[in-house]
Design a protein around this motif. Structure first.
Motif, PDB file in Angstrom:
ATOM      1  N   MET A 188       1.215  -1.263   0.065  1.00  0.00           N
ATOM      2  CA  MET A 188      -0.088   0.007  -0.336  1.00  0.00           C
ATOM      3  C   MET A 188       0.522   1.338  -0.183  1.00  0.00           C
ATOM      4  N   GLY A 189       0.265   2.041  -0.643  1.00  0.00           N
ATOM      5  CA  GLY A 189       1.494   3.402  -0.252  1.00  0.00           C
ATOM      6  C   GLY A 189       2.889   3.345  -1.352  1.00  0.00           C
ATOM      7  N   THR A 190       2.732   2.919  -2.711  1.00  0.00           N
ATOM      8  CA  THR A 190       3.754   2.521  -3.064  1.00  0.00           C
ATOM      9  C   THR A 190       4.111   4.238  -4.256  1.00  0.00           C
ATOM     10  N   SER A 191       2.814   4.382  -4.287  1.00  0.00           N
ATOM     11  CA  SER A 191       3.098   5.228  -5.482  1.00  0.00           C
ATOM     12  C   SER A 191       3.524   6.726  -4.664  1.00  0.00           C
ATOM     13  N   LYS A 192       4.088   7.095  -6.151  1.00  0.00           N
ATOM     14  CA  LYS A 192       5.188   7.863  -4.915  1.00  0.00           C
ATOM     15  C   LYS A 192       4.812   9.688  -6.065  1.00  0.00           C
ATOM     16  N   ARG A 193       4.299  10.304  -5.290  1.00  0.00           N
ATOM     17  CA  ARG A 193       3.945  11.847  -5.940  1.00  0.00           C
ATOM     18  C   ARG A 193       4.721  12.934  -6.828  1.00  0.00           C
ATOM     19  N   ARG A 194       4.967  12.863  -7.349  1.00  0.00           N
ATOM     20  CA  ARG A 194       6.176  13.495  -8.407  1.00  0.00           C
ATOM     21  C   ARG A 194       6.351  14.825  -7.892  1.00  0.00           C
ATOM     22  N   ASN A 195       7.259  15.766  -8.118  1.00  0.00           N
ATOM     23  CA  ASN A 195       7.834  16.916  -8.271  1.00  0.00           C
ATOM     24  C   ASN A 195       6.289  17.138  -9.843  1.00  0.00           C
ATOM     25  N   ARG A 196       6.522  18.290  -9.787  1.00  0.00           N
ATOM     26  CA  ARG A 196       5.660  19.789 -10.873  1.00  0.00           C
ATOM     27  C   ARG A 196       6.430  20.743 -11.192  1.00  0.00           C
ATOM     28  N   TYR A 197       7.271  20.367 -11.915  1.00  0.00           N
ATOM     29  CA  TYR A 197       8.507  21.916 -12.264  1.00  0.00           C
ATOM     30  C   TYR A 197       7.478  22.905 -13.612  1.00  0.00           C
ATOM     31  N   THR A 198       7.634  23.736 -12.950  1.00  0.00           N
ATOM     32  CA  THR A 198       7.267  24.797 -14.096  1.00  0.00           C
ATOM     33  C   THR A 198       7.964  24.807 -16.177  1.00  0.00           C
ATOM     34  N   PRO A 199       7.400  25.271 -16.785  1.00  0.00           N
ATOM     35  CA  PRO A 199       8.577  25.118 -18.263  1.00  0.00           C
ATOM     36  C   PRO A 199       9.767  26.059 -17.769  1.00  0.00           C
ATOM     37  N   GLU A 200       8.946  26.975 -17.133  1.00  0.00           N
ATOM     38  CA  GLU A 200       9.792  29.028 -16.389  1.00  0.00           C
ATOM     39  C   GLU A 200      11.291  27.694 -15.568  1.00  0.00           C
ATOM     40  N   TYR A 201      11.001  27.472 -14.709  1.00  0.00           N
ATOM     41  CA  TYR A 201      11.771  26.509 -13.820  1.00  0.00           C
ATOM     42  C   TYR A 201      12.607  25.232 -14.206  1.00  0.00           C
ATOM     43  N   ARG A 202      12.201  24.974 -15.626  1.00  0.00           N
ATOM     44  CA  ARG A 202      13.171  24.003 -16.647  1.00  0.00           C
ATOM     45  C   ARG A 202      13.836  24.817 -16.887  1.00  0.00           C
ATOM     46  N   ARG A 203      13.416  25.812 -17.604  1.00  0.00           N
ATOM     47  CA  ARG A 203      14.159  26.419 -17.850  1.00  0.00           C
ATOM     48  C   ARG A 203      15.306  27.601 -17.669  1.00  0.00           C
ATOM     49  N   GLU A 204      15.547  27.573 -16.728  1.00  0.00           N
ATOM     50  CA  GLU A 204      16.464  28.378 -15.842  1.00  0.00           C
ATOM     51  C   GLU A 204      17.522  27.352 -15.424  1.00  0.00           C
ATOM     52  N   ALA A 205      16.733  26.416 -15.178  1.00  0.00           N
ATOM     53  CA  ALA A 205      17.991  25.150 -14.388  1.00  0.00           C
ATOM     54  C   ALA A 205      18.466  25.186 -15.855  1.00  0.00           C
ATOM     55  N   ALA A 206      17.704  24.474 -16.471  1.00  0.00           N
ATOM     56  CA  ALA A 206      18.866  24.294 -17.921  1.00  0.00           C
ATOM     57  C   ALA A 206      19.709  25.485 -18.586  1.00  0.00           C
ATOM     58  N   HIS A 207      19.623  26.572 -17.654  1.00  0.00           N
ATOM     59  CA  HIS A 207      20.401  27.516 -18.452  1.00  0.00           C
ATOM     60  C   HIS A 207      21.633  27.858 -17.357  1.00  0.00           C
ATOM     61  N   LEU A 208      21.251  27.015 -16.114  1.00  0.00           N
ATOM     62  CA  LEU A 208      22.551  26.829 -14.968  1.00  0.00           C
ATOM     63  C   LEU A 208      24.053  26.119 -15.778  1.00  0.00           C
ATOM     64  N   VAL A 209      24.026  24.928 -15.981  1.00  0.00           N
ATOM     65  CA  VAL A 209      24.152  24.652 -16.909  1.00  0.00           C
ATOM     66  C   VAL A 209      24.851  24.983 -18.372  1.00  0.00           C
ATOM     67  N   ILE A 210      24.455  25.774 -19.059  1.00  0.00           N
ATOM     68  CA  ILE A 210      23.782  25.887 -20.684  1.00  0.00           C
ATOM     69  C   ILE A 210      25.463  26.917 -20.662  1.00  0.00           C
ATOM     70  N   ASP A 211      24.921  27.949 -19.705  1.00  0.00           N
ATOM     71  CA  ASP A 211      25.526  29.424 -19.880  1.00  0.00           C
ATOM     72  C   ASP A 211      26.548  29.373 -18.828  1.00  0.00           C
TER      73      ASP A 211
END
Length: 106
Positions: free
Chosen positions: A2-25
């Motif tokens: 019971m209770g094995t399903s894990k709640r996934r974090n939801r990230y906004t498109p803006e957050y994903r882009r900003e995080a990617a640019h921490l690597v890219i830039d």
């Protein structure tokens, strides 16, 4: 189980882009940035790939060919300047240590 399903974090498109640019830039590694912001390296790697495709996505992408070439040139220049700065910092520390009064060894 019971209770094995894990709640996934939801990230906004803006957050994903900003995080990617921490690597890219910045030229930092995906693993370092992922650890810093608390996401999995594989997930961040996927965001980086998507953002690179979005930015450099062919003739229909948001940047002109000349702009993409300039961006790549500037990214290389930033990386070179960072390496130069690091080397100069190490050299300054080395020479500063040589300026200390001799401790009787000679």
């Amino acid at each position: 189980m019971m209770g094995t399903s894990k709640r996934r974090n939801r990230y906004t498109p803006e957050y994903r882009r900003e995080a990617a640019h921490l690597v890219i830039d910045t030229g930092r590694t995906i693993a370092a940035v992922a650890s810093e912001i608390g996401v999995g390296a594989q997930l961040l790697g996927w965001w980086v790939q998507q953002e690179r495709e979005r930015v450099e996505g062919g003739p229909d992408g948001p940047l002109e060919v000349s702009e993409r070439a300039e961006l790549e040139r500037l990214r290389r220049e930033v990386a070179e300047l960072r390496m130069d700065s690091e080397l100069l910092g190490k050299a300054a520390a080395f020479f500063a240590s040589k300026q200390n009064p001799r401790s009787g060894s000679r």
